[in-house]
Design an enzyme around this catalytic site. Structure first.
Site, PDB file in Angstrom:
ATOM      1  N   HIS A  11       0.822  -1.212   0.000  1.00  0.00           N
ATOM      2  CA  HIS A  11       0.000   0.000   0.000  1.00  0.00           C
ATOM      3  C   HIS A  11       0.857   1.264   0.000  1.00  0.00           C
ATOM      4  O   HIS A  11       2.054   1.237   0.311  1.00  0.00           O
ATOM      5  CB  HIS A  11      -0.925   0.010   1.219  1.00  0.00           C
ATOM      6  CG  HIS A  11      -0.180   0.082   2.527  1.00  0.00           C
ATOM      7  ND1 HIS A  11       0.330   1.260   3.029  1.00  0.00           N
ATOM      8  CD2 HIS A  11       0.160  -0.887   3.410  1.00  0.00           C
ATOM      9  CE1 HIS A  11       0.932   1.020   4.175  1.00  0.00           C
ATOM     10  NE2 HIS A  11       0.850  -0.281   4.427  1.00  0.00           N
ATOM     11  N   GLU A  85      -1.913  -6.892   7.702  1.00  0.00           N
ATOM     12  CA  GLU A  85      -0.589  -6.832   8.327  1.00  0.00           C
ATOM     13  C   GLU A  85      -0.595  -7.636   9.631  1.00  0.00           C
ATOM     14  O   GLU A  85      -1.661  -7.998  10.168  1.00  0.00           O
ATOM     15  CB  GLU A  85      -0.230  -5.357   8.589  1.00  0.00           C
ATOM     16  CG  GLU A  85       1.148  -5.102   9.177  1.00  0.00           C
ATOM     17  CD  GLU A  85       2.268  -5.608   8.267  1.00  0.00           C
ATOM     18  OE1 GLU A  85       2.517  -6.833   8.294  1.00  0.00           O
ATOM     19  OE2 GLU A  85       2.891  -4.800   7.572  1.00  0.00           O
TER      20      GLU A  85
END
Length: 215
Positions: A11, A85
């Site tokens: 990202h 994550e």
């Protein structure tokens, strides 16, 4: 010829990246630089005819994926929790410091569980890939996730010899909107042909990913 080409993108930048704050699974958003980075990687991947796209369901990954898919309006984005994550427990929201340690911290997702979660998704993806009909051109797959997740997945698969690295490819840093490319054959063998590539950026990244410091 490859059966599929998997493009795994980290990202774009968040304010927390810039401030070296541990995000983990906090649902943070792209900042102005991150939006610019997302547009840059979208341009770099514009010519790739994606067939399917997967993303972590956290906002910073979703926005990056949606920016890329603006050039691919027929591709539906699948948001997957297993692409998140590493959960950093009570360190989430803290700035990097000598006292912010993962060692012995039971609130943090262990590296073994984190890597297992990443590989679990990969195995499901391989099962999906095996159901696709054979064709003359490789399937192009977009995956948008996080720096720690990408590193955990690729290192685990390489170390277990489920993937190999092409000559000259090193598993190093995974900076914002870097692109990792994996080519898969019909026998589920894969080759990492790029890792953490940022050739589409010009000084638009953050050097340190706080979450990765606790691998």
């Amino acid at each position: 010829m490859a059966r599929a080409i998997v493009h795994i993108v980290r990202h774009g930048e968040t304010d927390e990246n810039r401030q070296k704050i541990i995000q983990g699974q906090l649902d943070t958003v792209l900042n102005a630089a991150g939006l610019d980075q997302a547009r840059r990687v979208a341009g770099a991947l514009r010519a790739n005819p994606f067939d399917v796209a997967f993303s972590s369901d956290l906002s910073r990954a979703v926005k990056t994926a949606e920016t890329i898919l603006a050039y691919h309006p027929t591709v539906q984005l699948q948001k997957i929790a297993d692409l998140r994550e590493r959960h950093m427990g009570n360190l989430q929201g803290q700035a990097i410091s000598p006292t912010a340690t993962a060692s012995g911290n039971r609130s943090i997702e262990t590296m073994a569980l984190f890597a297992s979660r990443a590989v679990r998704w990969w195995n499901k993806f391989l099962q999906y890939l095996s159901t696709l009909p054979v064709r003359d051109t490789p399937y192009e797959i977009l995956v948008v996730s996080h720096g720690g997740w990408i590193g955990a997945l690729v290192r685990t698969l390489v170390n277990s010899r489920k993937l190999r690295t092409a000559e000259g490819v090193a598993i190093g840093k995974c900076l914002n909107v870097s692109v990792t490319r994996i080519e898969m054959d019909d026998n589920r063998n894969g080759t990492v042909t790029k890792y953490g590539n940022i050739s589409h950026l010009v000084g638009k990244w953050v050097e340190t990913n706080a979450d990765e410091l606790y691998e």
